[in-house]
Design a protein around this motif. Structure first.
Motif, PDB file in Angstrom:
ATOM      1  N   UNK A  16      -0.593  18.894  -4.912  1.00  0.00           N
ATOM      2  CA  UNK A  16       0.455  18.026  -5.585  1.00  0.00           C
ATOM      3  C   UNK A  16       1.512  16.809  -4.687  1.00  0.00           C
ATOM      4  N   UNK A  17       1.285  15.556  -5.583  1.00  0.00           N
ATOM      5  CA  UNK A  17       2.164  14.688  -4.841  1.00  0.00           C
ATOM      6  C   UNK A  17       3.299  14.822  -5.471  1.00  0.00           C
ATOM      7  N   UNK A  18       4.438  13.790  -4.431  1.00  0.00           N
ATOM      8  CA  UNK A  18       6.065  14.086  -4.921  1.00  0.00           C
ATOM      9  C   UNK A  18       5.949  13.298  -6.304  1.00  0.00           C
ATOM     10  N   UNK A  19       5.628  13.040  -6.801  1.00  0.00           N
ATOM     11  CA  UNK A  19       5.565  12.189  -8.154  1.00  0.00           C
ATOM     12  C   UNK A  19       5.960  12.915  -9.212  1.00  0.00           C
ATOM     13  N   UNK A  20       3.713  13.497  -9.028  1.00  0.00           N
ATOM     14  CA  UNK A  20       3.741  14.863  -9.787  1.00  0.00           C
ATOM     15  C   UNK A  20       4.517  16.483  -9.954  1.00  0.00           C
ATOM     16  N   UNK A  21       5.107  16.551  -8.612  1.00  0.00           N
ATOM     17  CA  UNK A  21       5.929  17.687  -8.568  1.00  0.00           C
ATOM     18  C   UNK A  21       7.019  17.082  -9.002  1.00  0.00           C
ATOM     19  N   UNK A  22       7.717  15.823  -9.195  1.00  0.00           N
ATOM     20  CA  UNK A  22       8.535  15.111 -10.161  1.00  0.00           C
ATOM     21  C   UNK A  22       8.867  16.194 -11.514  1.00  0.00           C
ATOM     22  N   UNK A  56       0.837  -1.142  -0.281  1.00  0.00           N
ATOM     23  CA  UNK A  56      -0.047   0.061   0.147  1.00  0.00           C
ATOM     24  C   UNK A  56       0.728   1.703  -0.388  1.00  0.00           C
ATOM     25  N   UNK A  57       1.699   1.550   0.526  1.00  0.00           N
ATOM     26  CA  UNK A  57       2.335   2.202   0.656  1.00  0.00           C
ATOM     27  C   UNK A  57       3.675   2.848  -0.259  1.00  0.00           C
ATOM     28  N   UNK A  58       4.125   1.513  -0.492  1.00  0.00           N
ATOM     29  CA  UNK A  58       4.876   1.555  -1.628  1.00  0.00           C
ATOM     30  C   UNK A  58       3.671   1.945  -2.892  1.00  0.00           C
ATOM     31  N   UNK A  59       2.742   2.270  -2.797  1.00  0.00           N
ATOM     32  CA  UNK A  59       1.513   1.927  -4.438  1.00  0.00           C
ATOM     33  C   UNK A  59       1.505   3.496  -4.709  1.00  0.00           C
ATOM     34  N   UNK A  60       1.130   3.942  -2.975  1.00  0.00           N
ATOM     35  CA  UNK A  60       0.442   4.821  -3.387  1.00  0.00           C
ATOM     36  C   UNK A  60       1.497   6.360  -2.797  1.00  0.00           C
ATOM     37  N   UNK A  61       2.777   5.933  -2.010  1.00  0.00           N
ATOM     38  CA  UNK A  61       4.036   6.949  -2.675  1.00  0.00           C
ATOM     39  C   UNK A  61       4.503   7.369  -3.919  1.00  0.00           C
ATOM     40  N   UNK A  62       4.204   6.259  -4.985  1.00  0.00           N
ATOM     41  CA  UNK A  62       5.030   6.544  -6.563  1.00  0.00           C
ATOM     42  C   UNK A  62       3.801   6.949  -6.830  1.00  0.00           C
ATOM     43  N   UNK A  63       2.187   7.061  -6.889  1.00  0.00           N
ATOM     44  CA  UNK A  63       1.380   6.856  -7.652  1.00  0.00           C
ATOM     45  C   UNK A  63       1.343   8.250  -8.641  1.00  0.00           C
ATOM     46  N   UNK A  64       0.524   7.878  -9.807  1.00  0.00           N
ATOM     47  CA  UNK A  64       1.050   9.673 -10.873  1.00  0.00           C
ATOM     48  C   UNK A  64      -0.197   9.821 -11.303  1.00  0.00           C
ATOM     49  N   UNK A 105      16.715  15.408  -8.306  1.00  0.00           N
ATOM     50  CA  UNK A 105      15.231  15.338  -7.737  1.00  0.00           C
ATOM     51  C   UNK A 105      14.106  14.212  -7.788  1.00  0.00           C
ATOM     52  N   UNK A 106      15.103  12.984  -8.649  1.00  0.00           N
ATOM     53  CA  UNK A 106      14.638  11.725  -8.232  1.00  0.00           C
ATOM     54  C   UNK A 106      14.636  10.631  -7.179  1.00  0.00           C
ATOM     55  N   UNK A 107      16.205  10.930  -6.615  1.00  0.00           N
ATOM     56  CA  UNK A 107      16.366  10.500  -5.506  1.00  0.00           C
ATOM     57  C   UNK A 107      16.298  11.145  -4.373  1.00  0.00           C
ATOM     58  N   UNK A 108      15.823  12.365  -4.540  1.00  0.00           N
ATOM     59  CA  UNK A 108      14.568  13.037  -2.705  1.00  0.00           C
ATOM     60  C   UNK A 108      13.331  12.364  -2.631  1.00  0.00           C
ATOM     61  N   UNK A 109      12.615  12.659  -4.523  1.00  0.00           N
ATOM     62  CA  UNK A 109      11.545  11.386  -3.958  1.00  0.00           C
ATOM     63  C   UNK A 109      11.515   9.538  -3.740  1.00  0.00           C
ATOM     64  N   UNK A 110      12.441   9.456  -4.346  1.00  0.00           N
ATOM     65  CA  UNK A 110      12.852   7.836  -3.858  1.00  0.00           C
ATOM     66  C   UNK A 110      13.695   7.305  -2.450  1.00  0.00           C
ATOM     67  N   UNK A 111      14.700   8.374  -2.415  1.00  0.00           N
ATOM     68  CA  UNK A 111      14.711   8.134  -0.625  1.00  0.00           C
ATOM     69  C   UNK A 111      14.058   7.947   0.234  1.00  0.00           C
ATOM     70  N   UNK A 112      13.389   7.754   0.509  1.00  0.00           N
ATOM     71  CA  UNK A 112      12.207   7.680   2.453  1.00  0.00           C
ATOM     72  C   UNK A 112      11.897   6.013   1.410  1.00  0.00           C
ATOM     73  N   UNK A 113      11.826   5.339   0.020  1.00  0.00           N
ATOM     74  CA  UNK A 113      11.046   4.000   0.629  1.00  0.00           C
ATOM     75  C   UNK A 113      12.738   3.734  -0.159  1.00  0.00           C
ATOM     76  N   UNK A 114      13.940   4.165  -0.255  1.00  0.00           N
ATOM     77  CA  UNK A 114      14.787   3.270  -0.077  1.00  0.00           C
ATOM     78  C   UNK A 114      16.070   2.637   0.839  1.00  0.00           C
ATOM     79  N   UNK A 115      15.285   4.331   1.696  1.00  0.00           N
ATOM     80  CA  UNK A 115      15.930   3.695   3.201  1.00  0.00           C
ATOM     81  C   UNK A 115      15.514   3.251   3.883  1.00  0.00           C
TER      82      UNK A 115
END
Length: 259
Positions: free
Chosen positions: A204-210, A183-191, A229-239
């Motif tokens: 606006x969400x992170x993916x749209x802002x990116x 759930x969290x990964x899907x909605x974090x990355x939803x575009x 900017x991509x790393x800023x968006x993806x960093x929380x899930x990667x960490x």
């Protein structure tokens, strides 16, 4: 397997390299291999990523919190409460799994528009408050528990909410953790859905802002800025994955269901 992992890591390593090394190094102007954080400071100021982060955290957490309630109650009803047409209703729930979410975008948009929730955070969240996948996953787990366990709890004076909170929920923690990852990964990355239903930067969400940042005239073809900017968006899930990878993998192993 190692070759597959290596191929998967190539774009990630390239993005990290662009983000932490000087812009001159990747623009062909002869920069040095110098570690720098100036790219993050420049990109963070170039777009309201703080607002995007707040919106994404709020939407993702709120959707997951409501889903926990709805899927727990629905799964318990389908697993333990006999009522007329239970199997037929459950099959209707399963149909949702077979329907791609993109097919429902037009009807969902009309509903959100009729409710006056366009360009609101609630408008982003509302279509996802119930999840047939989570209900199916949890129902299968609940059905494995013997009826005698619930009957013993009722003889001790426990109510149905008490049985859920003290017996069913604690015993199915791996299932909840597995669903949380999905759930969290899907909605974090939803575009697509946030792009359609929102217009203003305040919602606006992170993916749209990116995507908006990557297409802006300031970013242009500056791959260093885009990669940062991509790393800023993806960093929380990667960490999060690096810190809790054993728990993540263990949750999927222990959530194997029978029947």
């Amino acid at each position: 397997m190692l070759a597959f992992v290596g191929a998967w890591l190539i774009p990630l390593v390239w993005v990290i390299g662009n983000a932490f090394l000087s812009k001159a190094m990747f623009s062909g102007s002869g920069g040095s291999w110098t570690f720098t954080l100036s790219n993050f400071e420049r990109v963070w100021k170039a777009a309201p990523f703080g607002i995007y982060y707040g919106n994404t955290l709020l939407v993702t957490a709120a959707i997951f919190a409501v889903q926990l309630v709805t899927l727990t109650l629905a799964a318990y009803a389908f697993a333990r409460i006999p009522f007329v047409g239970r199997q037929a209703v459950f099959m209707l729930f399963l149909v949702q799994i077979m329907v791609p979410p993109d097919v429902l975008i037009f009807s969902n948009y009309r509903t959100i528009n009729a409710l006056g929730l366009l360009d609101t955070k609630l408008g982003i969240m509302l279509p996802y408050f119930a999840t047939s996948f989570g209900i199916f996953l949890l129902r299968q787990a609940f059905k494995q528990f013997p009826y005698e366990l619930e009957e013993a709890a009722r003889m001790e004076g426990s109510s149905t909410p008490g049985i859920l909170l003290r017996i069913y929920v604690p015993l199915t923690r791996p299932i909840y953790l597995s669903f949380a990852i999905v759930s969290i990964s899907y909605h974090w990355n939803d575009f697509l859905w946030p792009l359609i239903v929102t217009d203003s930067p305040d919602n606006r969400m992170l993916t749209v802002g990116l995507a908006m940042f990557a297409k802006s005239s300031e970013a242009g073809v500056q791959w260093t800025d885009v990669s940062t900017a991509v790393l800023i968006v993806a960093a929380p899930l990667l960490i999060g994955f690096l810190l809790f990878q054993r728990q993540f993998i263990g949750s999927f192993i222990h959530s194997g269901l029978k029947g």
